[in-house]
Design an enzyme around this catalytic site. Structure first.
Site, PDB file in Angstrom:
ATOM      1  N   ASN A 162      -8.456   6.475  13.120  1.00  0.00           N
ATOM      2  CA  ASN A 162      -9.900   6.223  13.027  1.00  0.00           C
ATOM      3  C   ASN A 162     -10.307   4.796  13.379  1.00  0.00           C
ATOM      4  O   ASN A 162     -11.477   4.540  13.599  1.00  0.00           O
ATOM      5  CB  ASN A 162     -10.441   6.628  11.648  1.00  0.00           C
ATOM      6  N   GLU A 257      -2.323   2.005   2.138  1.00  0.00           N
ATOM      7  CA  GLU A 257      -3.796   2.114   2.159  1.00  0.00           C
ATOM      8  C   GLU A 257      -4.109   3.557   2.536  1.00  0.00           C
ATOM      9  O   GLU A 257      -3.953   3.942   3.694  1.00  0.00           O
ATOM     10  CB  GLU A 257      -4.379   1.153   3.198  1.00  0.00           C
ATOM     11  N   CYS A 291     -12.066   5.569   5.975  1.00  0.00           N
ATOM     12  CA  CYS A 291     -11.479   5.788   4.648  1.00  0.00           C
ATOM     13  C   CYS A 291     -12.478   5.436   3.559  1.00  0.00           C
ATOM     14  O   CYS A 291     -12.486   6.029   2.494  1.00  0.00           O
ATOM     15  CB  CYS A 291     -10.212   4.953   4.495  1.00  0.00           C
TER      16      CYS A 291
HETATM   17  P1  NAD Z   1      -1.650  10.442   8.836  1.00  0.00           P
HETATM   18  O1  NAD Z   1      -1.097  10.096   7.513  1.00  0.00           O
HETATM   19  O2  NAD Z   1      -1.487  11.827   9.324  1.00  0.00           O
HETATM   20  O3  NAD Z   1      -1.007   9.506   9.977  1.00  0.00           O
HETATM   21  C1  NAD Z   1      -1.054   8.107   9.876  1.00  0.00           C
HETATM   22  C2  NAD Z   1       0.108   7.520  10.676  1.00  0.00           C
HETATM   23  O4  NAD Z   1       1.343   7.857  10.039  1.00  0.00           O
HETATM   24  C3  NAD Z   1       0.213   8.022  12.107  1.00  0.00           C
HETATM   25  O5  NAD Z   1       0.531   6.930  12.946  1.00  0.00           O
HETATM   26  C4  NAD Z   1       1.368   9.017  12.034  1.00  0.00           C
HETATM   27  O6  NAD Z   1       2.067   9.184  13.256  1.00  0.00           O
HETATM   28  C5  NAD Z   1       2.260   8.348  11.014  1.00  0.00           C
HETATM   29  N1  NAD Z   1       3.214   9.230  10.318  1.00  0.00           N
HETATM   30  C6  NAD Z   1       3.115  10.561  10.089  1.00  0.00           C
HETATM   31  N2  NAD Z   1       4.192  10.992   9.386  1.00  0.00           N
HETATM   32  C7  NAD Z   1       4.970   9.905   9.157  1.00  0.00           C
HETATM   33  C8  NAD Z   1       6.207   9.696   8.470  1.00  0.00           C
HETATM   34  N3  NAD Z   1       6.851  10.694   7.849  1.00  0.00           N
HETATM   35  N4  NAD Z   1       6.710   8.451   8.424  1.00  0.00           N
HETATM   36  C9  NAD Z   1       6.055   7.422   9.014  1.00  0.00           C
HETATM   37  N5  NAD Z   1       4.898   7.556   9.689  1.00  0.00           N
HETATM   38  C10 NAD Z   1       4.351   8.787   9.753  1.00  0.00           C
HETATM   39  O7  NAD Z   1      -3.183  10.012   8.794  1.00  0.00           O
HETATM   40  P2  NAD Z   1      -4.312  10.297   9.884  1.00  0.00           P
HETATM   41  O8  NAD Z   1      -4.698  11.742   9.821  1.00  0.00           O
HETATM   42  O9  NAD Z   1      -3.893   9.706  11.166  1.00  0.00           O
HETATM   43  O10 NAD Z   1      -5.524   9.377   9.310  1.00  0.00           O
HETATM   44  C11 NAD Z   1      -6.498   9.789   8.402  1.00  0.00           C
HETATM   45  C12 NAD Z   1      -6.202   9.261   7.001  1.00  0.00           C
HETATM   46  O11 NAD Z   1      -6.098   7.836   7.003  1.00  0.00           O
HETATM   47  C13 NAD Z   1      -7.311   9.577   6.029  1.00  0.00           C
HETATM   48  O12 NAD Z   1      -6.762  10.082   4.844  1.00  0.00           O
HETATM   49  C14 NAD Z   1      -7.964   8.218   5.759  1.00  0.00           C
HETATM   50  O13 NAD Z   1      -8.603   8.112   4.509  1.00  0.00           O
HETATM   51  C15 NAD Z   1      -6.786   7.312   5.875  1.00  0.00           C
HETATM   52  N6  NAD Z   1      -7.218   5.916   6.104  1.00  0.00           N
HETATM   53  C16 NAD Z   1      -7.091   4.994   5.087  1.00  0.00           C
HETATM   54  C17 NAD Z   1      -7.517   3.693   5.278  1.00  0.00           C
HETATM   55  C18 NAD Z   1      -7.403   2.653   4.160  1.00  0.00           C
HETATM   56  O14 NAD Z   1      -7.488   1.462   4.449  1.00  0.00           O
HETATM   57  N7  NAD Z   1      -7.225   3.055   2.903  1.00  0.00           N
HETATM   58  C19 NAD Z   1      -8.058   3.306   6.505  1.00  0.00           C
HETATM   59  C20 NAD Z   1      -8.179   4.253   7.505  1.00  0.00           C
HETATM   60  C21 NAD Z   1      -7.753   5.571   7.302  1.00  0.00           C
END
Ligand code: NAD
Length: 529
Positions: A162, A257, A291
């Protein structure tokens, strides 16, 4: 940096021009714009062996980077900033193409990077300065005490889709400025713009080779966690738990996060026009894919109808679609993935099935991954839209009796990322804010707490572990603290060293008791009756 076969993958720094389609074996990620399906570019997938090789190169380069000190490192990072500003429009366009954001929303990507660089290069020297401490107790009087921050050698930064530039920038830049080498893994959905920024770090400004980006899906991310000394992860709570478990096995620190379900509380004395404006921007920015989005709204009964009427008017006026660069012709862009669009649709359908009403929006469009900005009323906590993270352009609004009811419902969530509170009574706002279970509270605003770099941004409960930013903490989280203890006066020996001699040891014990006790009876060695 990722080694690419130029015959297979287009360069990561521009829209794909290759007429040859990418291989179907999963070794290349072809990125399409979710707004219109056009090809935005492609990147090669890095295998665990590629990730290990990148980690080895970064480790070799890190000591010289650390030795440059904060000022030396800042020079390179500021040259990178110059390049970012000189290429801003192209970078925003790339971020827009890969994410489907409106131009206005996409513009925040480079803005965040700029702000983070300026804040941390300005303060790095002070934040990373060794900290002297006064010795405690007679045994330490001759000692000089210094706490010396020393960076983790290799930090992994794993991010979601995002904020293709901004979210990587929020963590990778402080880690670099702290003196760590950085192994970045952007989302497989939006890898292009951060990969381009990494290319520029090497090829355009010739900075030391302490930043590499590897690309791929979850397996590539898992390989990063297996290589680094510390991981800063931003993404879903489910992935965060997996990363925390692996980091626990490897005994490396992990900052997480994660997701949110941020409440907005509007009390009867709120400035309703401003509150409505904040709800619309806070709930719809990035098509709700933030988020810290406003995900649910609780409005005190006496102003509920007026608030909803104003909200519906503003939401219905939002312009949805893909706009041309720098045209600002639309407000709301696309959902980043079909799966995300499905979640939004499911939440709205579930709410309708349980008795909610849609006052505007409530439909997906068929000209791209767009969902119409939506206001839901008559919602309650039995509905997915009030309990699960929606991450979409929906604002479910619930009527509440009073502030106590709003607080109870706001805290009725496994998440605790951020929140928004509306009242003109400043004292009452502070009292209520302290009762909200979230990592931040925006009083009479929304979203902005995430960008106050002197303050921490972190989630409570299932929204995370640790935080980013927070002044010096934003750099120190990428450091280990080394306690350096040196002798001001080098005596021939210490009184407590071997051999123990009864007379000397008894005298010492009496002296320590005399100095350690808080009353005369114990100082003089008398035991209580
Ligand atoms: P996701 O958890 O599916 O993926 C995030 C990242 O993790 C990607 O780069 C993905 O390839 C990687 N990943 C997936 N499996 C992994 C593993 N087993 N080990 C290491 N890396 C792995 O999240 P998404 O769907 O891309 O993003 C949406 C989520 O992100 C929402 O829940 C949102 O709230 C959260 N978010 C949080 C913040 C914050 O600062 N708290 C900011 C932005 C987004």
């Amino acid at each position: 940096m990722t080694t690419r076969d130029p015959g297979l993958a287009s360069p990561p720094h521009g829209p794909a021009t290759a007429t040859v389609p990418p291989p179907t074996d999963g070794s290349v990620l072809e990125i399409r714009c979710p707004a219109d399906g056009s090809v935005a570019g492609s990147v090669a997938v890095d295998t665990p062996a590629d990730v290990a090789a990148a980690a080895a190169r970064l480790r070799a380069a890190q000591p010289a980077w650390e030795a440059l000190g904060p000022k030396g490192r800042a020079k390179h990072v500021l040259r990178w900033l110059d390049w970012i500003l000189d290429n801003q429009e192209r970078l925003v366009r790339l971020a827009q193409e890969e994410s489907g954001k409106s131009w206005g929303d996409a513009s925040f990507e480079t803005l965040v990077a700029t702000e983070v660089i300026n804040y941390y290069t300005k303060h790095a020297e002070a934040f990373l300065a060794p900290r002297s401490a006064r010795p405690h107790g007679p045994a330490s009087l001759t000692k000089k005490l210094v706490a010396q921050p020393r960076p983790h050698q290799l930090v992994g930064i794993i991010t979601p889709w995002n904020g293709p530039i901004g979210t990587q920038a929020m963590d990778a830049i402080p880690a670099l400025i702290a003196g760590a080498a950085v192994l970045s893994k952007p989302s497989e959905v939006t890898p292009l713009s951060w990969t381009e920024l990494t290319r520029a770090w090497h090829e355009e400004i010739g900075a030391p080779p302490v930043l590499e980006t590897v690309n791929g899906r979850g397996e590539t991310g898992a390989a990063v966690v297996d290589e680094v000394d510390m991981v800063a992860f931003t993404g879903s709570t489910a992935t965060g738990r997996r990363i925390a478990a692996r980091a626990g096995e490897r005994l490396i620190p992990a900052s997480l996060e994660l997701g949110g379900k941020d409440p907005m509380i509007v009390l009867a004395d709120a400035d309703l026009d401003r509150a409505v404006g904040a709800a619309v921007w806070g709930g719809m920015h990035n098509a709700g894919q933030a988020c810290i989005s406003v995900e649910r709204v609780y409005v005190e009964a006496s102003v509920h109808d007026e608030f909803v009427a104003k909200l519906v008017e503003k939401v219905a006026a939002l312009r949805v679609g893909k706009d041309a660069p720098a045209s600002y012709e639309t407000d709301i862009g696309a959902m980043a993935t079909p799966a995300q669009l499905d979640i939004v649709e499911r939440h709205v359908q579930d709410a309708l099935a349980r008795g909610a009403r849609v006052l505007t929006g409530g439909r997906r469009r068929d000209d791209g991954l767009f969902y119409e900005p939506t206001v839901l009323v008559d919602v309650d906590h039995s509905m997915a839209c009030m309990r699960e993270e929606t991450f979409g352009p929906t604002l479910p609004v619930m009527r509440v009796d009073d502030a106590e009811a709003a607080l109870r419902l706001a805290n009725d969530s496994p998440y605790g990322l951020s929140s928004s509170l509306w009242t003109k009574d400043a004292d009452r706002a502070q009292t209520i804010a302290r009762r909200i279970e979230s990592g931040s509270v925006n009083i009479n605003n929304a979203l902005m707490s995430a960008f106050q770099f002197p303050l921490p941004m972190g989630g409570w409960k299932s929204s995370g572990v640790g935080s980013r930013f927070g002044g010096a903490s934003g750099l120190l989280k990428y450091c280990r603290q080394q306690a350096v203890v040196s002798e001001r006066i080098a005596l021939p020996g210490e009184p407590h060293w071997y051999p123990y001699v009864a007379a000397k040891s008894l005298l010492q014990a009496k002296a320590f008791r005399f100095l350690g006790a808080h009353d005369w009876r114990r100082r003089l060695g008398r035991t209580p009756r």
